[in-house]
Write a protein that holds these residues in place. Structure first.
Motif, short mmCIF file in Angstrom:
data_model
loop_
_atom_site.label_atom_id
_atom_site.label_comp_id
_atom_site.label_asym_id
_atom_site.label_seq_id
_atom_site.Cartn_x
_atom_site.Cartn_y
_atom_site.Cartn_z
N VAL A 39 -2.10 -7.63 8.01
CA VAL A 39 -1.08 -6.59 7.83
C VAL A 39 0.30 -7.19 7.62
CG1 VAL A 39 -2.39 -4.93 9.20
CG2 VAL A 39 -0.65 -6.31 10.31
N ALA A 40 0.49 -8.44 8.00
CA ALA A 40 1.80 -9.08 7.83
C ALA A 40 2.00 -9.60 6.41
CB ALA A 40 1.96 -10.23 8.82
N ARG A 41 0.91 -9.97 5.72
CA ARG A 41 1.04 -10.69 4.45
C ARG A 41 0.77 -9.83 3.22
NH1 ARG A 41 -2.57 -15.78 6.60
NH2 ARG A 41 -1.07 -16.56 8.15
N THR A 42 0.06 -8.73 3.37
CA THR A 42 -0.29 -7.93 2.20
C THR A 42 0.78 -6.88 1.94
OG1 THR A 42 -1.55 -6.41 3.62
CG2 THR A 42 -2.76 -8.22 2.61
N ARG A 43 0.72 -6.29 0.74
CA ARG A 43 1.62 -5.18 0.44
C ARG A 43 1.40 -4.06 1.44
NH1 ARG A 43 0.82 -3.62 -5.73
NH2 ARG A 43 2.25 -1.98 -5.02
N PHE A 44 2.43 -3.27 1.69
CA PHE A 44 2.37 -2.29 2.77
C PHE A 44 1.23 -1.29 2.55
CE2 PHE A 44 3.87 1.52 5.12
CZ PHE A 44 3.89 0.95 6.39
N GLY A 45 1.03 -0.86 1.33
CA GLY A 45 -0.07 0.07 1.06
C GLY A 45 -1.41 -0.52 1.43
N TRP A 46 -1.61 -1.80 1.07
CA TRP A 46 -2.86 -2.47 1.44
C TRP A 46 -2.95 -2.67 2.95
CZ3 TRP A 46 -7.02 -2.69 -1.31
CH2 TRP A 46 -6.93 -2.67 -2.72
N ALA A 47 -1.83 -2.95 3.59
CA ALA A 47 -1.83 -3.10 5.05
C ALA A 47 -2.28 -1.81 5.73
CB ALA A 47 -0.43 -3.50 5.53
N LEU A 48 -1.83 -0.67 5.20
CA LEU A 48 -2.26 0.61 5.74
C LEU A 48 -3.77 0.81 5.56
CD1 LEU A 48 0.59 2.96 4.45
CD2 LEU A 48 0.29 2.11 6.78
N LEU A 49 -4.25 0.49 4.36
CA LEU A 49 -5.67 0.67 4.06
C LEU A 49 -6.54 -0.23 4.92
CD1 LEU A 49 -7.72 2.13 2.27
CD2 LEU A 49 -7.46 0.28 0.60
N GLY A 108 11.82 1.01 9.94
CA GLY A 108 11.67 -0.03 8.94
C GLY A 108 10.26 -0.57 8.85
N GLU A 109 10.00 -1.26 7.75
CA GLU A 109 8.65 -1.73 7.45
C GLU A 109 8.19 -2.81 8.41
OE1 GLU A 109 6.62 -3.94 3.69
OE2 GLU A 109 7.66 -2.04 3.28
N THR A 110 9.07 -3.68 8.86
CA THR A 110 8.68 -4.76 9.76
C THR A 110 8.10 -4.21 11.05
OG1 THR A 110 10.37 -6.23 8.86
CG2 THR A 110 9.50 -6.77 11.05
N VAL A 111 8.75 -3.21 11.60
CA VAL A 111 8.27 -2.59 12.84
C VAL A 111 6.95 -1.87 12.59
CG1 VAL A 111 8.81 -0.96 14.69
CG2 VAL A 111 10.61 -2.39 13.72
N ALA A 112 6.83 -1.22 11.45
CA ALA A 112 5.58 -0.51 11.12
C ALA A 112 4.42 -1.49 11.02
CB ALA A 112 5.75 0.26 9.82
N ARG A 113 4.64 -2.61 10.36
CA ARG A 113 3.58 -3.62 10.24
C ARG A 113 3.19 -4.16 11.62
NH1 ARG A 113 2.66 -5.94 5.12
NH2 ARG A 113 4.09 -5.23 3.48
N ARG A 114 4.19 -4.38 12.44
CA ARG A 114 3.94 -4.90 13.78
C ARG A 114 3.11 -3.93 14.61
NH1 ARG A 114 9.13 -6.50 17.48
NH2 ARG A 114 8.07 -6.79 19.48
#
Length: 434
Positions: free
Chosen positions: A92-102, A210-216
Motif C-alpha cells: 500500500v505504500a508503493r503502489t498508486r493509491f487506487g491500486w492500494a485501495l484495491l 492526506g494520502e500518506t495518512v490514508a495509506r498508513r
C-alpha cells in the motif's frame, strides 16, 4: 571549538526528543494496561454474574457466545495473516493509491473469509431461524404489502427482524428476486459490503488528513480483529453502507451528494441504533468544509428515503416504538445495565484490538481524531442509553470500523501483527451465533 559547540547543540536537541519518546512510551504502556484490564474485568464480572444466575443467555459474557477451541482449521487464516503483516504495508505504500485501495480490499476480503471458513463457514450465521432470511417467505411476491403491514405484524417475525426496521429484509428480498437466492449469496453481499468499508474509510481519510495518512491506515483497516464478525453479520452490511455514505459526502461533488444522502438516509431504516452514526458524516463534512450544494443534495437524498418509506406505509417513529415494545419483555432487556455499561466497552476494546488502544494516545491528524471521536461519542450515547446492552460485537460494527482507524496511528509491523493475533484468538476461542 565549532565541533564542540555543535555537539552541545546536538545533545540539547536530543534531550527533548528523548523525553518526548519516553512520555509517549509510558502513555502507550498505560493505554495497553487499561485495554487489558477492561477486557479482563469484563469477563471476570460476567463469570461472577453468570454464576449468580444474572446472565442466563450470555454464556461467555460480555460476548453473546460460547467458548471453543479451533486448532488445525485456523492454520490457513494464520498463514495468511503472517503473510499479510509482511506484504501489505509495503504494497500500500508503493503502489498508486487506487491500486492500494484495491489490494487492501482484497486482503480484507481474504482475511474475513478465511476466518469464517475455519469454523462453520461463511453462510452459517445467516441460516439461523432468528435471522433475516427466515422472514422472506412472509414477504412473498408482495414486498410493498409486506412493508405496509410490517409494524402491525412485527410480533410474529423472527428475533432479528423484530429488532430492526424493514430495509435489511427488503434488500435480501431484492437479492433473491434477482435470482441470487439463499444464504450463500446473502453472505457474499454482507461480506463484500462490510469489507468495502476499508476502502470507503481510506477515501475519507485521504480527504481529511492526506494520502500518506490514508495509506498508513489501510493495513489496519483491512486486518481488523472485527473481521471475525464482519463475516458474517448483517451489521457488516450496515457498516459498509454508512462508510460509503460518509466517503461520498466528503468528496464534495454536488452530483454525488444525493447518493451520499440516500446511503446515510438509509441507515435508520437498517438499524434503529444507527441514528447516532449520523454524527460521523456531520463531523467529517465540517472538517473538509463540504460545499453547500453538496449538503443540500445530501439532505434531498436522505429525505427521499424517508419519503419512500412513508409512502410505502412504514413510519420510522411507529416502527421504533413497536420494536421497543417487543424488546422490553425480551431476556436481552433484563441484562444488568451497570455491568454492560462497562463490559460493552470491553468488547469494543477486543474487537478494535491493542493497536487501537496504542493509537488513541498518539497525536493523530485533526481530521482523523475528529471522526474517531465522533464514532466514540456515538457509541457512548448508545452505551449510556442502555439500548445496546450486550451483543455489541456485531451491533457496533458500523462504529467499530471508524474507531479502529486509530490503530493506523501506531507504527511498525508489531502492532499490525498484534491485530492479526487478536483476530485469530477471537476466532479460535469464541463460538458466536453470527
Amino acid at each position: 571549538m565549532v565541533g564542540r559547540s555543535g555537539d552541545r547543540q546536538g545533545t540539547a536537541g536530543e534531550a527533548p526528543a528523548g523525553r518526548h519518546a519516553a512520555v509517549h512510551s509510558r502513555r502507550v504502556r498505560v493505554a495497553l494496561a487499561v485495554w487489558a484490564a477492561l477486557i479482563a474485568s469484563s469477563f471476570a464480572g460476567g463469570a461472577i454474574l453468570r454464576a449468580r444466575g444474572a446472565l442466563p443467555i450470555d454464556r461467555l459474557a460480555p460476548l453473546h457466545a460460547d467458548l471453543r477451541l479451533l486448532t488445525v482449521t485456523l492454520l490457513p487464516a494464520a498463514a495468511f495473516g503472517a503473510v499479510a503483516v509482511l506484504a501489505l504495508p509495503p504494497l500500500v505504500a508503493r503502489t498508486r493509491f487506487g491500486w492500494a485501495l484495491l489490494v487492501s480490499y482484497g486482503f480484507a476480503l481474504a482475511w474475513a473469509v478465511l476466518l469464517a471458513v475455519s469454523a462453520d463457514g461463511l453462510a452459517a450465521p445467516l441460516t439461523h431461524p432468528a435471522d433475516y432470511l427466515a422472514v422472506l417467505p412472509s414477504v412473498g411476491d408482495d414486498p410493498l404489502g409486506w412493508l405496509a403491514s410490517f409494524t402491525e405484524r412485527l410480533p410474529g417475525y423472527p428475533t432479528h427482524v423484530r429488532g430492526h426496521p424493514p430495509l435489511a429484509v427488503l434488500l435480501l428480498w431484492a437479492l433473491a428476486a434477482a435470482g441470487l437466492r439463499g444464504p450463500t449469496w446473502a453472505a457474499l453481499l454482507v461480506v463484500t459490503a462490510g469489507c468495502s468499508a476499508t476502502v470507503a474509510i481510506a477515501v475519507t481519510v485521504r480527504r481529511l488528513a492526506g494520502e500518506t495518512v490514508a495509506r498508513r491506515s489501510l493495513p489496519y483497516l483491512a486486518l481488523t480483529p472485527a473481521a471475525v464478525w464482519i463475516a458474517t453479520s448483517m451489521d457488516a452490511l450496515f457498516a459498509g453502507v454508512g462508510a460509503w455514505g460518509v466517503a461520498l459526502l466528503v468528496l464534495g461533488r454536488a452530483w454525488i451528494g444525493f447518493g451520499a444522502g440516500v446511503l446515510l438516509g438509509a441507515l435508520p431504516y437498517l438499524s434503529y441504533g444507527l441514528m447516532p452514526y449520523l454524527l460521523i458524516p456531520v463531523v467529517a463534512g465540517v472538517v473538509v468544509r463540504v460545499p453547500r450544494a453538496t449538503v443540500l443534495a445530501a439532505l434531498a437524498g436522505a429525505a427521499s428515503v424517508t419519503a419512500a418509506f412513508a409512502a410505502g406505509g412504514f413510519l420510522w417513529p411507529a416502527g421504533a416504538l413497536a420494536t421497543y415494545a417487543e424488546w422490553a419483555p425480551d431476556p436481552g432487556a433484563a441484562r444488568p445495565y451497570l455491568y454492560f455499561l462497562v463490559a460493552d466497552l470491553g468488547v469494543l476494546a477486543m474487537v478494535t484490538g491493542p493497536a487501537t488502544a496504542a493509537g488513541l494516545v498518539r497525536l493523530a491528524p485533526d481530521g482523523v481524531r475528529a471522526v474517531v471521536a465522533a464514532a466514540g461519542v456515538a457509541v457512548l450515547a448508545l452505551d449510556v442509553s442502555g439500548v445496546t446492552r450486550g451483543e455489541v460485537e456485531r451491533i457496533w460494527l458500523p462504529y467499530t470500523v471508524w474507531i479502529g482507524l486509530a490503530a493506523g496511528m501506531s507504527s511498525g509491523r508489531r502492532w499490525l501483527a498484534a491485530q492479526v493475533v487478536t483476530g485469530l484468538l477471537l476466532q479460535a476461542l469464541v463460538l458466536s451465533p453470527w
